[in-house]
Design a protein around this motif. Structure first.
Motif, PDB file in Angstrom:
ATOM      1  N   LEU A 137       0.823  -1.209   0.000  1.00  0.00           N
ATOM      2  CA  LEU A 137       0.000   0.000   0.000  1.00  0.00           C
ATOM      3  C   LEU A 137       0.861   1.264   0.000  1.00  0.00           C
ATOM      4  CD1 LEU A 137      -2.842  -1.126   2.437  1.00  0.00           C
ATOM      5  CD2 LEU A 137      -3.031  -0.725  -0.036  1.00  0.00           C
ATOM      6  N   LYS A 138       2.031   1.176   0.587  1.00  0.00           N
ATOM      7  CA  LYS A 138       2.970   2.294   0.484  1.00  0.00           C
ATOM      8  C   LYS A 138       3.334   2.528  -0.980  1.00  0.00           C
ATOM      9  CE  LYS A 138       7.686   3.674   1.771  1.00  0.00           C
ATOM     10  NZ  LYS A 138       8.911   3.288   2.537  1.00  0.00           N
ATOM     11  N   GLY A 139       3.589   1.439  -1.715  1.00  0.00           N
ATOM     12  CA  GLY A 139       3.865   1.561  -3.141  1.00  0.00           C
ATOM     13  C   GLY A 139       2.683   2.104  -3.914  1.00  0.00           C
ATOM     14  N   VAL A 151      -6.387   9.561  -0.345  1.00  0.00           N
ATOM     15  CA  VAL A 151      -6.513   8.143   0.000  1.00  0.00           C
ATOM     16  C   VAL A 151      -6.149   7.966   1.475  1.00  0.00           C
ATOM     17  CG1 VAL A 151      -5.680   5.798  -0.433  1.00  0.00           C
ATOM     18  CG2 VAL A 151      -5.973   7.392  -2.345  1.00  0.00           C
ATOM     19  N   GLN A 152      -6.998   7.262   2.211  1.00  0.00           N
ATOM     20  CA  GLN A 152      -6.724   7.005   3.624  1.00  0.00           C
ATOM     21  C   GLN A 152      -6.663   5.507   3.873  1.00  0.00           C
ATOM     22  OE1 GLN A 152      -6.175   9.282   6.437  1.00  0.00           O
ATOM     23  NE2 GLN A 152      -5.336   7.250   6.899  1.00  0.00           N
ATOM     24  N   VAL A 153      -5.526   5.042   4.340  1.00  0.00           N
ATOM     25  CA  VAL A 153      -5.355   3.636   4.694  1.00  0.00           C
ATOM     26  C   VAL A 153      -5.568   3.482   6.199  1.00  0.00           C
ATOM     27  CG1 VAL A 153      -3.724   1.713   4.838  1.00  0.00           C
ATOM     28  CG2 VAL A 153      -3.798   3.146   2.780  1.00  0.00           C
ATOM     29  N   LEU A 154      -6.434   2.521   6.574  1.00  0.00           N
ATOM     30  CA  LEU A 154      -6.724   2.238   7.979  1.00  0.00           C
ATOM     31  C   LEU A 154      -6.292   0.808   8.299  1.00  0.00           C
ATOM     32  CD1 LEU A 154     -10.344   3.748   8.191  1.00  0.00           C
ATOM     33  CD2 LEU A 154      -8.177   4.880   8.749  1.00  0.00           C
ATOM     34  N   PHE A 155      -5.372   0.690   9.246  1.00  0.00           N
ATOM     35  CA  PHE A 155      -4.893  -0.620   9.692  1.00  0.00           C
ATOM     36  C   PHE A 155      -5.577  -0.926  11.022  1.00  0.00           C
ATOM     37  CE2 PHE A 155      -1.857  -3.106  12.270  1.00  0.00           C
ATOM     38  CZ  PHE A 155      -1.674  -4.210  11.460  1.00  0.00           C
ATOM     39  N   PRO A 165      -2.194   1.599  21.481  1.00  0.00           N
ATOM     40  CA  PRO A 165      -1.987   2.771  20.623  1.00  0.00           C
ATOM     41  C   PRO A 165      -0.510   3.145  20.487  1.00  0.00           C
ATOM     42  CG  PRO A 165      -3.884   3.109  22.021  1.00  0.00           C
ATOM     43  CD  PRO A 165      -3.263   1.820  22.477  1.00  0.00           C
ATOM     44  N   ALA A 166       0.251   2.976  21.563  1.00  0.00           N
ATOM     45  CA  ALA A 166       1.682   3.304  21.493  1.00  0.00           C
ATOM     46  C   ALA A 166       2.400   2.357  20.531  1.00  0.00           C
ATOM     47  CB  ALA A 166       2.300   3.221  22.883  1.00  0.00           C
ATOM     48  N   ARG A 167       2.058   1.091  20.598  1.00  0.00           N
ATOM     49  CA  ARG A 167       2.665   0.115  19.686  1.00  0.00           C
ATOM     50  C   ARG A 167       2.277   0.416  18.238  1.00  0.00           C
ATOM     51  NH1 ARG A 167       6.485  -3.226  17.732  1.00  0.00           N
ATOM     52  NH2 ARG A 167       5.568  -4.939  16.538  1.00  0.00           N
ATOM     53  N   LEU A 168       1.004   0.750  17.988  1.00  0.00           N
ATOM     54  CA  LEU A 168       0.554   1.097  16.646  1.00  0.00           C
ATOM     55  C   LEU A 168       1.241   2.365  16.150  1.00  0.00           C
ATOM     56  CD1 LEU A 168      -3.269   0.375  17.025  1.00  0.00           C
ATOM     57  CD2 LEU A 168      -1.650  -0.908  15.611  1.00  0.00           C
ATOM     58  N   ALA A 169       1.453   3.316  17.057  1.00  0.00           N
ATOM     59  CA  ALA A 169       2.110   4.574  16.672  1.00  0.00           C
ATOM     60  C   ALA A 169       3.555   4.343  16.272  1.00  0.00           C
ATOM     61  CB  ALA A 169       2.038   5.568  17.829  1.00  0.00           C
ATOM     62  N   ASP A 176       3.931   4.480   6.002  1.00  0.00           N
ATOM     63  CA  ASP A 176       3.550   5.775   5.437  1.00  0.00           C
ATOM     64  C   ASP A 176       2.971   6.613   6.567  1.00  0.00           C
ATOM     65  OD1 ASP A 176       1.769   7.861   4.142  1.00  0.00           O
ATOM     66  OD2 ASP A 176       2.553   6.910   2.331  1.00  0.00           O
ATOM     67  N   GLY A 177       3.458   7.836   6.686  1.00  0.00           N
ATOM     68  CA  GLY A 177       3.018   8.700   7.784  1.00  0.00           C
ATOM     69  C   GLY A 177       1.541   9.036   7.731  1.00  0.00           C
TER      70      GLY A 177
END
Length: 251
Positions: A137-139, A151-155, A165-169, A176-177
């Protein structure tokens, strides 16, 4: 839009007429080869053959006219590389309302209106499918170019016990930021996964070092927030970027 059933019916009529005409011609030739004793039969057959030929010719012309007037075009080519699930009764984006992003904000699906949204369920300790999907998805974002900001990617983590949340951050922005990691309590996560028809289960006996088997598809939404595509794992970044670009263009 006119039904194309007439189109196919016309083709069937034409094929049947051609076959019958060939059979009549074959029968006529057989009578001709039968010699002098068959002359009377041939004389009786010729008018019948002519009448049948005219009748079948009329049917053929009528079928051709139906074919022409039906105005049906050939079946359209496949528009998307991914599976088109437009109108599906599952995977409503609102199922993610109330989740928390890795930045600490509460998710409201209405905030994504005007953007193409890609949702993927996984977990940060995933050894293969999840990192390769996010890298892919970064590509995709790179290939889309300037429109990638739409485009918004949601994991969405399936492992809220470990994916805080800290681990996800720490994990999600590496790809991709602009990607957002989503977190909720186990019950809310389970309900959302069920609403997306995402199947997952823990594997392994270790309470800390377990794995999770899970559905590897991603889900793409158009700028109006409607589920449009189910993207299977393994599609190339170029294929996905072409599909998302079409959604951005209003297709």
């Amino acid at each position: 839009m006119r039904s194309c059933s007439l189109h196919w019916a016309a083709e069937l009529f034409i094929k049947i007429v051609i076959i019958l005409l060939l059979l009549i011609v074959a029968a006529s030739l057989l009578v001709q080869r039968a010699g002098p004793p068959a002359r009377r039969a041939r004389a009786n057959l010729r008018p019948l053959v002519q009448r049948l030929a005219f009748v079948l010719l009329g049917i053929a012309v009528g079928a051709a006219l139906v074919h022409f007037l039906s105005g049906c075009a050939p079946p359209p080519e496949k528009r998307f590389h991914a599976q088109d699930v437009s109108g599906a009764d599952y995977g409503q984006l609102a199922l993610l309302d109330g989740f928390t992003t890795h930045t600490g904000s509460r998710v409201a699906s209405a905030d994504f209106r005007g953007k193409v949204v890609v949702v993927f369920f996984g977990y940060t300790h995933c050894p293969d499918v999840c990192p390769t999907t996010l890298a892919n998805l970064k590509g995709v974002m790179r290939l889309i170019g300037a429109d990638a900001d739409r485009v918004q990617v949601l994991f969405v983590t399936l492992d809220p016990e470990r994916d805080t949340p800290a681990r996800l951050a720490e994990y999600v922005p590496q790809f991709d930021g602009r990607f957002l990691g989503l977190f909720a309590n186990p019950d809310t996560t389970r309900q959302a996964a069920r609403g997306f028809k995402v199947i997952y289960r823990k594997v392994g006996e270790d309470a800390e070092n377990y794995g999770i088997d899970h559905t590897a598809d991603s889900f793409a939404y158009d700028p109006q927030g409607r589920l449009r595509l189910k993207i299977p794992h393994g599609m190339t970044a170029r294929q996905i970027s072409e599909d998302l670009s079409k959604l951005l263009a209003g297709q």
